[in-house]
Design a protein around this motif. Structure first.
Motif, short mmCIF file in Angstrom:
data_model
loop_
_atom_site.label_atom_id
_atom_site.label_comp_id
_atom_site.label_asym_id
_atom_site.label_seq_id
_atom_site.Cartn_x
_atom_site.Cartn_y
_atom_site.Cartn_z
N GLN B 59 0.82 -1.20 0.00
CA GLN B 59 0.00 0.00 0.00
C GLN B 59 0.86 1.26 0.00
O GLN B 59 0.58 2.22 -0.74
CB GLN B 59 -0.90 -0.03 1.24
N HIS B 60 1.92 1.26 0.80
CA HIS B 60 2.82 2.43 0.84
C HIS B 60 3.53 2.59 -0.51
O HIS B 60 3.71 3.71 -0.99
CB HIS B 60 3.85 2.27 1.96
N LEU B 61 3.94 1.46 -1.11
CA LEU B 61 4.56 1.52 -2.44
C LEU B 61 3.60 2.13 -3.46
O LEU B 61 4.01 2.92 -4.31
CB LEU B 61 4.98 0.12 -2.89
N LYS B 62 2.34 1.79 -3.33
CA LYS B 62 1.33 2.31 -4.26
C LYS B 62 1.24 3.83 -4.18
O LYS B 62 1.15 4.52 -5.20
CB LYS B 62 -0.02 1.68 -3.93
N GLU B 63 1.29 4.35 -2.96
CA GLU B 63 1.20 5.81 -2.79
C GLU B 63 2.41 6.52 -3.38
O GLU B 63 2.30 7.57 -4.00
CB GLU B 63 1.03 6.16 -1.31
N LEU B 64 3.59 5.92 -3.17
CA LEU B 64 4.80 6.50 -3.74
C LEU B 64 4.75 6.44 -5.27
O LEU B 64 5.19 7.36 -5.96
CB LEU B 64 6.03 5.75 -3.22
N LYS B 65 4.19 5.35 -5.78
CA LYS B 65 4.10 5.16 -7.23
C LYS B 65 3.10 6.14 -7.84
O LYS B 65 3.32 6.69 -8.92
CB LYS B 65 3.72 3.72 -7.54
N GLN B 66 1.99 6.37 -7.12
CA GLN B 66 0.96 7.28 -7.62
C GLN B 66 1.51 8.69 -7.82
O GLN B 66 1.09 9.42 -8.72
CB GLN B 66 -0.23 7.32 -6.67
N LEU B 67 2.42 9.10 -6.95
CA LEU B 67 3.02 10.43 -7.09
C LEU B 67 4.16 10.41 -8.10
O LEU B 67 4.71 11.45 -8.42
CB LEU B 67 3.55 10.92 -5.74
N GLY B 68 4.53 9.23 -8.57
CA GLY B 68 5.58 9.13 -9.57
C GLY B 68 6.98 9.13 -9.01
O GLY B 68 7.94 9.17 -9.76
N LEU B 69 7.10 9.05 -7.68
CA LEU B 69 8.43 9.11 -7.06
C LEU B 69 9.20 7.81 -7.25
O LEU B 69 10.42 7.81 -7.25
CB LEU B 69 8.32 9.44 -5.58
N ILE B 70 8.49 6.70 -7.40
CA ILE B 70 9.14 5.41 -7.68
C ILE B 70 8.45 4.78 -8.88
O ILE B 70 7.33 5.15 -9.24
CB ILE B 70 9.10 4.45 -6.48
N LYS B 71 9.14 3.81 -9.47
CA LYS B 71 8.51 3.03 -10.53
C LYS B 71 8.87 1.56 -10.31
O LYS B 71 9.86 1.25 -9.64
CB LYS B 71 8.96 3.49 -11.91
N GLY B 72 8.06 0.67 -10.85
CA GLY B 72 8.27 -0.76 -10.64
C GLY B 72 8.27 -1.53 -11.93
O GLY B 72 7.41 -1.32 -12.78
#
Lengths: 109, 109
Positions: B59-72
């Motif tokens: 869930q935390h990864l999802k929030e970081l991904k939504q802002l574009g700060l990380i990618k997977g």
DNA sequence: TAATTATATCGTAATATTGCAATGAAACAA
DNA sequence: TTGTTTCATTGCAATATTACGATATAATTA
């Protein structure tokens, strides 16, 4: 839960997140920007400047004050607020160090 | 309410608060620090490194991904996460500009 | 195909946050 | 003293966040 498990994180991680959390509401960002613009101001000015009710502004000011980012001097019936330089600079150092991590080697697989 | 009145604030104020909010939890700070340290990692590493359950990390990864700060990147059955350099540098510019406001004239009354 | 592995999503309980009306408190003015 | 001004506090309703068990999904392996 709604309750962060702070005990499993480092002091630094908790400190960064506490500072970040207080910036995590646009009203508090607006209050700080207004304080920087005018050097200092009273609560009533902020109620006019920002479109929120007086108790709401007062609550946001309280959170900023609790972290030490602003301080308030009572002046008669009003309270004059300003940035607390020392805490602001300390906070900035912590936050910039976090933001400044080296991104050059970071890439996906 | 629990609902910020974003419509009365500037785009800049809302953007700053959105970035700050995602840093407002120590788990997300820890995830980012770990990503910077290792350049990239998979979700399972984070579940071991940080003491939170897999759905919580996800869930935390999802929030970081939504802002574009990380990618997977999907790699077989696992997903390799890393910092998204471009967004990170854009975010840093916005945040540092906010933190860098001139404090020298600011004082209480 | 069936089992395994890694991750995402759903659902839900506990708690936190936001916003404001009502009220309190403290300094000042009439 | 009485009213006024300014701000803080209280109480509450609406919504958001955090955490995790249960389950779904998708790729890999036996």
């Amino acid at each position: 839960m709604g309750l962060a498990k702070t005990e499993i994180f480092t002091d630094e991680q908790n400190e960064i997140s506490l500072f970040a959390k207080v910036f995590g509401h646009p009203a508090r960002v607006a209050i700080l920007q207004y304080l920087f613009k005018l050097d200092n101001c009273i609560c009533g000015d902020l109620v006019n400047e920002i479109g929120l009710a007086q108790p709401t502004i007062s609550q946001h000011l309280k959170e900023l004050k609790q972290l030490g980012l602003i301080k308030g001097n009572v002046e008669g019936t009003s309270v004059c607020y300003c940035i607390d330089k020392t805490t602001w600079l300390d906070m900035k150092q912590v936050m910039v160090q976090f933001l400044d991590q080296d991104v050059s080697n970071n890439d996906c697989c």
